[in-house]
Every structure is written in C-alpha cells, then in structure tokens.
Design a protein around this motif. Sequence first.
Motif: not given
Length: 239
Positions: A179-190
Amino acid sequence: MHPAAIAAALAGIALFVALGTWQVRRAHEKEALFAAFEGAARQAPVSLEQARREAGVRYPAVESTGHFDPARAYVLDNQVRDGRPGVIVYDVFEPSSGGPAMLVARGFLARDARGRLPTIPPPPQGAQTVRALYAPPPGSGLRLGGNALPRQSDWPKTTIYLDLDEVAADLGRPLDARVLLQLPGDEVSTFVREWKPDVFPPERHYAYAFTWYTFAAVVAATFFILHRPSRRTRPEEPR
C-alpha cells in the motif's frame, strides 16, 4: 548433588538466556527498521516502478502520478493514535504508469468524544501526484467473523481487517501487494499522517527479554537454595 538435577538446571538456564538474547536481537532489528522507516520519508522519492522492483524489507518513499477512484474507499476501524480512537481511510489509486491499482492510506481521522467520525473528505479529482511510503499492508491479527465487505452496499466500506485479496475481490480488479502511506505535503489536511511500521515496537521485545532473563535468574537461585551445602554441626565435646 544429583547429576540429573544439575543437567536440568543448566538446560533451563541456557534455554531462558537464549530466549532473552533472541528477544534483544529482535529489538535491535526493530530499532533499525523504525529508523529506516523514519529515514525513508526524508529521502528523495523513487518511481513506483523502481520501488516495485526493489520491494523487500525497505520502505522507500515513492512519487506516483495517477487518478483516485472517486466512488470507492475503505475505512479501517479500531485504530488508535496518541490515545485517541479513530480510523484510517484508504482510497483506490490507479497509477498512470500502469500495473495494478494501489490502496493509498490518506491518513488517520480521530473520533470525537461521542465516538462519531468527522465527514471523510473525498479524494482529489483529476491527475494527482502522490508522495508516499511504499509499505506492506497492516497486519490483520486474529480473524473473527469472516469477510464483511461483500455484505456492505454503501461506500466507503468499513472493516477492521485490511486483507488485500479480499479488497481486490470486492473491487473486481487486481491490487498491488503493498500500500501507499501518503506523506504530509504543503496542503492543509484533516488527516494525521504519522506512520510507523505495523510491528511490535522494540520496547516490547526488551520487556520479553527481561522476562526470560528473570526466569533464568530464578532457576539459578532456586537451584542454589535447594542444593547449597548444609552447615556442618560442630562435634560434641567429650564430657
């Protein structure tokens, strides 16, 4: 002192020491694994194709362009982060480079004080570039109750196990074995995107090692107490 008692005591001590040493070795392996997992997020990402070719014990960071399936997602329930219960949301991702579809863990969502989940944000539409860790799926542990996915008609579907074969059958399409564990990016995320390997932490192995070493010490102490030479009584003086 009976030779059989000596042999049994030595065998027990050797066994418990060996088990404790094995647990310490496992703890060191887990420390290296956690360090590699944390370091992967800071490394330059590789392509999904390269990650698939080099799949092993590594958790490489990858960058892949593709499209999310807007209609299908899975919610892995009974998750805990920092003492707060919640879920991890997995969306279906079709890489533009081809190959099987992927499940992308978009992150953790905590429940409120009443146990309710916030509204799950839909995945972004159109071509997307995902930066994530290419990792094995979470372990399922002891399975009870069978596969609940076919019995659900509404999306996203909720499960307490993430079995990729069952998900692939539910989707009617092949899935990548990881699976892919999405990494934090520049976007604001909940979503909370703080990932760790889905294995026992090193501290658990150190605790087991302490237990085995304690058993070895108890056997040695018990043997010494039961077989220590008795004090010789002083001979009576002649009257």
